[in-house]
Design an enzyme around this catalytic site. Structure first.
Site, PDB file in Angstrom:
ATOM      1  N   LYS A 294     113.557  40.038  29.263  1.00 19.09           N
ATOM      2  CA  LYS A 294     113.716  40.974  30.384  1.00 19.09           C
ATOM      3  C   LYS A 294     112.520  41.891  30.456  1.00 19.09           C
ATOM      4  O   LYS A 294     111.937  42.099  31.516  1.00 19.09           O
ATOM      5  CB  LYS A 294     114.996  41.826  30.250  1.00 19.09           C
ATOM      6  CG  LYS A 294     116.295  41.109  30.473  1.00 19.09           C
ATOM      7  CD  LYS A 294     116.591  40.776  31.916  1.00 19.09           C
ATOM      8  CE  LYS A 294     116.098  39.458  32.366  1.00 19.09           C
ATOM      9  NZ  LYS A 294     116.698  38.228  32.015  1.00 19.09           N
TER      10      LYS A 294
ATOM     11  N   GLU B 100     116.805  37.536  24.791  1.00 20.62           N
ATOM     12  CA  GLU B 100     117.023  37.824  26.203  1.00 20.62           C
ATOM     13  C   GLU B 100     116.496  39.227  26.554  1.00 20.62           C
ATOM     14  O   GLU B 100     115.894  39.428  27.602  1.00 20.62           O
ATOM     15  CB  GLU B 100     118.521  37.674  26.528  1.00 20.62           C
ATOM     16  CG  GLU B 100     118.948  38.058  27.920  1.00 20.62           C
ATOM     17  CD  GLU B 100     118.240  37.298  29.032  1.00 20.62           C
ATOM     18  OE1 GLU B 100     117.566  36.300  28.765  1.00 20.62           O
ATOM     19  OE2 GLU B 100     118.333  37.749  30.189  1.00 20.62           O
TER      20      GLU B 100
ATOM     21  N   CYS C 120     109.139  27.997  46.383  1.00 22.27           N
ATOM     22  CA  CYS C 120     108.980  27.940  47.829  1.00 22.27           C
ATOM     23  C   CYS C 120     110.322  28.122  48.536  1.00 22.27           C
ATOM     24  O   CYS C 120     111.369  27.800  47.985  1.00 22.27           O
ATOM     25  CB  CYS C 120     108.428  26.580  48.227  1.00 22.27           C
ATOM     26  SG  CYS C 120     106.928  26.129  47.378  1.00 22.27           S
TER      27      CYS C 120
ATOM     28  N   ARG D  64     112.753  34.801  45.913  1.00 15.77           N
ATOM     29  CA  ARG D  64     112.497  33.583  45.144  1.00 15.77           C
ATOM     30  C   ARG D  64     111.094  33.561  44.541  1.00 15.77           C
ATOM     31  O   ARG D  64     110.817  32.753  43.653  1.00 15.77           O
ATOM     32  CB  ARG D  64     112.667  32.357  46.049  1.00 15.77           C
ATOM     33  CG  ARG D  64     114.100  32.099  46.450  1.00 15.77           C
ATOM     34  CD  ARG D  64     114.177  31.091  47.567  1.00 15.77           C
ATOM     35  NE  ARG D  64     113.732  29.774  47.161  1.00 15.77           N
ATOM     36  CZ  ARG D  64     114.539  28.747  46.892  1.00 15.77           C
ATOM     37  NH1 ARG D  64     115.827  28.899  46.997  1.00 15.77           N
ATOM     38  NH2 ARG D  64     114.071  27.575  46.546  1.00 15.77           N
TER      39      ARG D  64
ATOM     40  N   GLU E   8     109.124  39.997  31.428  1.00 11.31           N
ATOM     41  CA  GLU E   8     108.998  39.394  32.760  1.00 11.31           C
ATOM     42  C   GLU E   8     108.888  40.429  33.875  1.00 11.31           C
ATOM     43  O   GLU E   8     108.264  40.169  34.886  1.00 11.31           O
ATOM     44  CB  GLU E   8     110.120  38.393  33.040  1.00 11.31           C
ATOM     45  CG  GLU E   8     111.484  38.985  33.176  1.00 11.31           C
ATOM     46  CD  GLU E   8     112.566  37.923  33.375  1.00 11.31           C
ATOM     47  OE1 GLU E   8     112.266  36.837  33.864  1.00 11.31           O
ATOM     48  OE2 GLU E   8     113.721  38.218  33.034  1.00 11.31           O
TER      49      GLU E   8
ATOM     50  N   HIS F 255     108.812  37.163   7.127  1.00 14.07           N
ATOM     51  CA  HIS F 255     108.008  35.935   7.051  1.00 14.07           C
ATOM     52  C   HIS F 255     106.838  35.959   8.017  1.00 14.07           C
ATOM     53  O   HIS F 255     106.342  34.908   8.416  1.00 14.07           O
ATOM     54  CB  HIS F 255     108.919  34.724   7.300  1.00 14.07           C
ATOM     55  CG  HIS F 255     110.039  34.641   6.316  1.00 14.07           C
ATOM     56  ND1 HIS F 255     109.882  34.133   5.056  1.00 14.07           N
ATOM     57  CD2 HIS F 255     111.320  35.074   6.395  1.00 14.07           C
ATOM     58  CE1 HIS F 255     111.021  34.228   4.404  1.00 14.07           C
ATOM     59  NE2 HIS F 255     111.915  34.792   5.195  1.00 14.07           N
TER      60      HIS F 255
ATOM     61  N   LYS G 122     112.545  32.593  41.455  1.00 10.47           N
ATOM     62  CA  LYS G 122     113.963  32.720  41.146  1.00 10.47           C
ATOM     63  C   LYS G 122     114.561  31.386  40.739  1.00 10.47           C
ATOM     64  O   LYS G 122     115.371  31.295  39.839  1.00 10.47           O
ATOM     65  CB  LYS G 122     114.698  33.290  42.371  1.00 10.47           C
ATOM     66  CG  LYS G 122     116.187  33.516  42.154  1.00 10.47           C
ATOM     67  CD  LYS G 122     116.432  34.591  41.115  1.00 10.47           C
ATOM     68  CE  LYS G 122     117.869  34.728  40.702  1.00 10.47           C
ATOM     69  NZ  LYS G 122     117.997  35.395  39.393  1.00 10.47           N
TER      70      LYS G 122
ATOM     71  N   TRP H 221     104.985  28.853  46.896  1.00  9.78           N
ATOM     72  CA  TRP H 221     104.696  29.221  45.500  1.00  9.78           C
ATOM     73  C   TRP H 221     103.798  28.112  44.977  1.00  9.78           C
ATOM     74  O   TRP H 221     104.229  26.974  44.824  1.00  9.78           O
ATOM     75  CB  TRP H 221     106.007  29.303  44.728  1.00  9.78           C
ATOM     76  CG  TRP H 221     105.897  29.788  43.324  1.00  9.78           C
ATOM     77  CD1 TRP H 221     105.852  31.093  42.906  1.00  9.78           C
ATOM     78  CD2 TRP H 221     105.842  28.990  42.132  1.00  9.78           C
ATOM     79  NE1 TRP H 221     105.779  31.137  41.539  1.00  9.78           N
ATOM     80  CE2 TRP H 221     105.767  29.870  41.036  1.00  9.78           C
ATOM     81  CE3 TRP H 221     105.849  27.616  41.872  1.00  9.78           C
ATOM     82  CZ2 TRP H 221     105.705  29.440  39.721  1.00  9.78           C
ATOM     83  CZ3 TRP H 221     105.774  27.176  40.550  1.00  9.78           C
ATOM     84  CH2 TRP H 221     105.709  28.094  39.500  1.00  9.78           C
TER      85      TRP H 221
ATOM     86  N   ASN I 259     109.212  21.938  50.146  1.00  4.45           N
ATOM     87  CA  ASN I 259     109.454  22.447  48.790  1.00  4.45           C
ATOM     88  C   ASN I 259     109.513  21.244  47.869  1.00  4.45           C
ATOM     89  O   ASN I 259     110.084  20.220  48.240  1.00  4.45           O
ATOM     90  CB  ASN I 259     110.808  23.156  48.681  1.00  4.45           C
ATOM     91  CG  ASN I 259     110.848  24.465  49.427  1.00  4.45           C
ATOM     92  OD1 ASN I 259     109.856  24.880  50.017  1.00  4.45           O
ATOM     93  ND2 ASN I 259     112.001  25.106  49.403  1.00  4.45           N
ATOM     94  N   GLY I 260     108.998  21.405  46.658  1.00  9.42           N
ATOM     95  CA  GLY I 260     109.056  20.306  45.692  1.00  9.42           C
ATOM     96  C   GLY I 260     107.659  19.833  45.348  1.00  9.42           C
ATOM     97  O   GLY I 260     106.664  20.508  45.647  1.00  9.42           O
TER      98      GLY I 260
END
Ligand code: F6R
Length: 606
Positions: free
Chosen positions: A483, A479, A2, A27, A486, A502, A601, A74, A98-99
């Site tokens: 990338k 990483e 948010c 964000r 996402e 394995h 974000k 969000w 927010n939160g």
């Protein structure tokens, strides 16, 4: 996550707020809303979807007023929808939040019993209702807000308006909120890029701070009503740094900014002639006493921690334990007072990483944050902070944050190595020389972008990718795979190359490309054998290496040759083609590269 913006001044608030909200779009969010106060009335408008949809409705001159709030949501509690979008209004009080309010159910039930009617599924809506409840009991507005905050369990950054008074209240606890100081006007924002085009003078609010903006004046109190003082800080970030500068996406711009970002990270910290690293900004405790280094973070920053494990253990011979921040505190880690806990975070506001830092502090460890955002919680609350100086990272997918974090980790190793008498001035000089070459080497890789784009075109319709690497390249491939998945939504899995036999080897056929990162280091021969095993099963290999002459390099499907460097720094160079490969595939597929679906974000909830 948010986003909150607010304005109090003498100009029309609507355009200012919508513009600031757009600057927070990076964000990640699913709905947006605005509230403007005008002569005893508050107009509220909310929309599911993009800020642009909201703008079309409110920026036609009908939303007039010089004080207001806006929000991007969000979803956490309740689906993305107009009714769940903020602002939320109860009686004459309007709130953006927010939160997460953890005890909202209990509060909601109590308020419902008193006859208050709820219109959304959110946790936020209890806040205006609680304020009203306290005012019904005879409290004035500010006291009612304070009492409400005392009852909330969880985290919040809040903006609050009241219909019959020209007043804006903002408050924070465990969720970032800043006040921008303009010329006779004030802004509030959950993140500096929202208002960096308006001012570079900020107050970074601390937990339990309450800001009262009224008649172009600012008053700061705490939750007990006592006056508090906070310094006004000037940030160096400029507006241009937060804009795309001709690139199609922020992510692409940020990938290309990496040589400059790393140079900035090194600036003032490497003393080549003296063979010294200058970290005057931190006062570490006696390094000789450190029994163990913990490195804790989330996502991309966690991958930087995994690289840190290799860098520190190989050079300092101090055991390093890495942990995913969301797991860390729940296993009651055995931390001693002689341990060093390093938390790594671009935003400095990742809720789990903050909780990990608190856990370390509680158990007496020295906490050090490696962080990009000035004034963020991790920057402020850790015992020491090293800023990465990457500049604002707007694209949700982290790129320059990662490579600057690895650069800081490398310098920190040199700094500690010197203090421990493991590295002498000459060793450090040699290493400094190597890291100083990284920006230029990175630049030469970025110039390969057209060939990486071509390769991306070739593989863009593949449904699954496997990424393999050994040693320090294992976190690099983790990483790289992160990338790709996402931003392109393509399934990509990363393994330590030695693990292939394995299990994952069963997946290999001509349809699944396998990305190997294998420079000519101590694990090279072993990884080459893994590549043999893949080609024997008709797997198609995309290889990133620094050795174009190896037999394997001639037999792979696609080859990217990067310059060589020392083991500890090679992930920075290997990472650039992986970032570009992911970017170009996503771009070809037409996804929302800078704001991938469902992602935020800065993950300020646990
Ligand atoms: C991935 C990404 C995330 C973040 C993670 C931690 O591209 O950006 O995985 O790395 O959410 O965020 P920070 O570094 O802000 O703590």
């Amino acid at each position: 996550m948010c986003g909150i913006v607010g304005y109090e001044g003498n100009r029309e608030a609507c355009d200012i707020l919508i513009e600031a909200l757009k600057r927070l779009e990076y964000r990640g969010y699913d709905s947006a809303g605005i509230a403007i106060w005008d002569n005893g009335a508050i107009k509220v408008e909310r929309r599911k979807g993009k800020v642009e949809e909201l703008r079309k409705i409110v920026c036609d001159g009908t939303f007039r007023g010089q004080i207001g709030l806006a929000h991007t949501r969000w979803a956490t509690h309740g689906v993305p929808s107009e009714r769940n979008a903020h602002p939320h209004k109860a009686g004459n009080v309007v709130v953006v939040h927010n939160g997460i309010i953890e005890n909202y159910m209990e509060l909601k039930n109590r308020l419902k019993e008193k006859g208050q009617e709820f219109l959304s599924d959110t946790d936020t809506e209890v806040i205006p209702h609680l304020i009203i409840d306290h005012m019904n009991d005879g409290m004035n507005f500010i006291d009612a807000v304070r009492m409400t905050l005392k009852e909330l369990k969880g985290s919040y950054a809040l903006g609050i308006l009241k219909e019959d008074e020209r007043i804006l209240i903002a408050a924070r606890k465990e969720s970032p909120l800043i006040v921008g100081i303009g010329d006779g006007e004030y802004f509030i924002a959950s993140d500096a890029p929202a208002i960096i085009n308006r001012t570079n003078k900020f107050i970074f609010l601390e937990d339990n701070d309450i800001v009262i903006l009224q008649n172009n004046t600012l008053k700061l109190i705490n939750i007990d009503g006592e006056t508090v003082e906070r310094a006004i800080q000037r940030v160096q970030w400029t507006d241009a740094m937060a804009e795309k500068g001709g690139y199609k996406h922020f992510m692409l711009k940020e990938i290309f900014e990496q040589p400059r970002a790393i140079s900035d990270t090194l600036l003032g910290r490497i003393k080549e002639e003296e063979g010294e690293i200058n970290f005057d900004e931190i006062a570490l405790p006696d390094i000789r006493k450190i029994q163990k280094i913990w490195m804790v973070a989330c996502g991309t920053s966690y991958h930087a921690c995994m690289i840190g494990k290799h860098v520190f253990e190989a050079n300092l011979r101090i055991p390093v334990e890495t942990d995913i921040a969301s797991e860390f505190r729940y296993r009651d880690p055995i931390i001693s007072e002689d341990d060093l806990l390093i938390v790594v975070s671009q935003s400095g506001e990742t809720a789990d990483t903050i909780a990990a830092m608190k856990e370390g502090k509680r158990k007496g460890a020295f906490t050090l944050s490696i962080c990009n955002v000035l004034g963020s919680t991790l920057a402020r609350d850790a015992d020491g902070v090293i800023f990465t100086h990457a500049g604002p990272e707007i694209g949700v997918a982290s790129t320059k944050a990662f490579t600057t974090q690895v650069s800081v980790i490398f310098m920190l190793m040199l700094f500690m190595g010197k203090k421990l008498d493991i590295l002498n001035n000459q060793d450090i000089r040699k290493h400094i020389l190597e890291i100083k070459r990284i920006p230029h080497k990175l630049q030469t890789i970025l110039e390969m972008a057209p060939s990486i784009e071509e390769a991306a075109r070739k593989y863009m319709s593949c449904k699954d990718f496997l990424y393999l690497g050994r040693g320090i390249q294992f976190p690099t491939v983790l990483e790289g795979a992160l990338k790709l998945k996402e931003i392109s939504y393509i399934h990509a899995e990363a393994y330590a190359a030695g693990e292939m036999k394995h299990g994952p080897i069963a997946l290999i056929d001509e349809n699944m490309p396998i990305v190997f990162v294998s420079p000519n280091d101590q694990t090279y021969k072993k990884t080459c054998s893994n590549m043999e095993e893949v080609t024997a099963r008709r797997g198609r290999i995309i290889l990133i290496t620094d050795d174009k002459n190896h037999e394997m390099s001639k037999r792979v499907d696609t080859l990217f040759v990067v310059p060589d460097t020392i083991y500890e720094l090679q992930p920075i160079l290997s990472m650039a083609p992986l970032q570009l490969f992911a970017y170009y595939i996503a771009n070809f597929l037409g996804t929302d590269v800078d704001q991938p679906r469902n992602l935020a974000k800065s993950v300020t909830v646990e």
